[in-house]
Write a protein that holds these residues in place. Structure first.
Motif, PDB file in Angstrom:
ATOM      1  N   PRO A  33      46.674  39.046  35.865  1.00 52.86           N
ATOM      2  CA  PRO A  33      46.847  37.496  35.763  1.00 52.86           C
ATOM      3  C   PRO A  33      46.376  37.101  34.466  1.00 52.86           C
ATOM      4  CG  PRO A  33      45.413  38.167  37.486  1.00 52.86           C
ATOM      5  CD  PRO A  33      45.883  39.533  37.034  1.00 52.86           C
ATOM      6  N   ALA A  34      46.738  35.932  33.919  1.00 57.42           N
ATOM      7  CA  ALA A  34      46.159  35.628  32.781  1.00 57.42           C
ATOM      8  C   ALA A  34      44.621  35.211  32.822  1.00 57.42           C
ATOM      9  CB  ALA A  34      47.190  34.367  32.492  1.00 57.42           C
ATOM     10  N   LEU A  35      44.269  34.799  34.079  1.00 60.13           N
ATOM     11  CA  LEU A  35      43.149  34.556  34.496  1.00 60.13           C
ATOM     12  C   LEU A  35      42.356  35.114  35.562  1.00 60.13           C
ATOM     13  CD1 LEU A  35      43.463  30.498  34.670  1.00 60.13           C
ATOM     14  CD2 LEU A  35      42.434  31.779  32.631  1.00 60.13           C
ATOM     15  N   PRO A  36      41.027  35.531  35.352  1.00 60.89           N
ATOM     16  CA  PRO A  36      40.343  36.491  36.211  1.00 60.89           C
ATOM     17  C   PRO A  36      40.711  35.766  37.844  1.00 60.89           C
ATOM     18  CG  PRO A  36      38.951  36.159  34.449  1.00 60.89           C
ATOM     19  CD  PRO A  36      40.116  35.091  34.423  1.00 60.89           C
ATOM     20  N   GLY A  37      40.880  36.774  38.744  1.00 59.85           N
ATOM     21  CA  GLY A  37      41.113  36.396  39.908  1.00 59.85           C
ATOM     22  C   GLY A  37      41.854  37.507  40.818  1.00 59.85           C
ATOM     23  N   PHE A  38      41.890  37.270  42.223  1.00 60.17           N
ATOM     24  CA  PHE A  38      42.361  38.525  43.183  1.00 60.17           C
ATOM     25  C   PHE A  38      43.998  38.387  43.064  1.00 60.17           C
ATOM     26  CE2 PHE A  38      38.326  37.434  44.921  1.00 60.17           C
ATOM     27  CZ  PHE A  38      37.773  38.776  45.041  1.00 60.17           C
ATOM     28  N   THR A  39      44.559  39.609  43.275  1.00 61.63           N
ATOM     29  CA  THR A  39      45.916  39.554  43.362  1.00 61.63           C
ATOM     30  C   THR A  39      46.322  40.191  44.675  1.00 61.63           C
ATOM     31  OG1 THR A  39      46.303  40.054  41.049  1.00 61.63           O
ATOM     32  CG2 THR A  39      47.912  40.852  42.557  1.00 61.63           C
ATOM     33  N   PRO A  40      46.864  39.458  45.734  1.00 62.54           N
ATOM     34  CA  PRO A  40      47.190  40.163  46.934  1.00 62.54           C
ATOM     35  C   PRO A  40      48.243  41.046  46.833  1.00 62.54           C
ATOM     36  CG  PRO A  40      48.314  38.033  46.730  1.00 62.54           C
ATOM     37  CD  PRO A  40      47.701  38.361  45.497  1.00 62.54           C
TER      38      PRO A  40
END
Length: 221
Positions: free
Chosen positions: A101-108
């Motif tokens: 993703p463009a921003l850090p974060g979780f991908t389900p």
């Protein structure tokens, strides 16, 4: 009217008994290196809340790199030998990880199933790149043992042949013991329960039809 209420209550009670139950394991710190040449398989053991697994999800943080090709599985889990046992209960289609993703974060990473389990039984859900090419990203797991009904597991070998490992942490950091993981369960309806619901719905239909007929009947004059 009385029969209609009984049928309505019976149907409502059965619908309530078939409601889904959710298992939610929150995530925290990071475990890296899932891919060919490193950790080939990552998963979470869990205790079944009911007799049917409706679906499950892992939440990962992708790093910059090529997509990962993998398959998700569900097996029974043996706590004594610390390994997946028996035939596969669920096998997903071959999947490819999405771009970071463009921003850090979780991908389900979510998988829908209709898999029969034993309530209270021990199982493992995992994703594996064994036999496929690809380098993977970091896996998010909790920094404490937040879920007593299972644990984070991984292996760099074929998972059905050898005992797995748990992550021991690095330096003074606490060992992550649970993946960020969610699962949904519901009971498998028994034939008697299905019959009860059918009778209840039929009773409601008959009662409603009788009331309509009574309202349309001409008044005695």
């Amino acid at each position: 009217m009385k029969k209609s209420l009984i049928a309505l209550f019976a149907t409502a009670a059965l619908a309530q008994s078939l409601a889904a139950q959710s298992l939610i394991v929150p995530g925290g710190s990071q475990v890296g290196g899932w891919g060919v040449g490193g950790i080939q398989t990552v998963g979470q053991t869990f205790t079944a809340l009911n007799s049917r697994l409706n679906g499950f999800s892992f939440f990962l943080k992708n790093e910059v790199g090529p997509p990962v090709t993998f398959i998700a599985y569900v097996f029974q889990w043996d706590d004594v030998t610390f390994r997946a046992t028996g035939p596969a209960l669920y096998v997903s289609a071959m999947s490819v990880s999405p771009p970071p993703p463009a921003l850090p974060g979780f991908t389900p990473y979510s998988f829908l199933t209709s898999t029969a389990l034993t309530t209270g039984g021990r199982y493992v859900a995992f994703m594996s790149v064994v036999g496929f090419n690809g380098l993977f990203a970091s896996v998010e797991s909790s920094a404490t043992d937040v879920y007593s009904g299972g644990t984070f597991v991984f292996t760099s070998r074929p998972p059905m042949l050898f005992a797995w490992d748990t992550y021991s942490g690095i330096g003074n950091s606490p060992p992550p013991r649970d993946l960020r993981f969610e699962a949904s369960f519901s009971p498998v309806p028994e034939p008697a329960s299905i019959l009860l619901m059918a009778v209840g719905l039929a009773g409601i239909h008959v009662a409603t039809r009788r009331r309509r007929v009574a309202r349309r009947a001409p008044s005695p004059g």
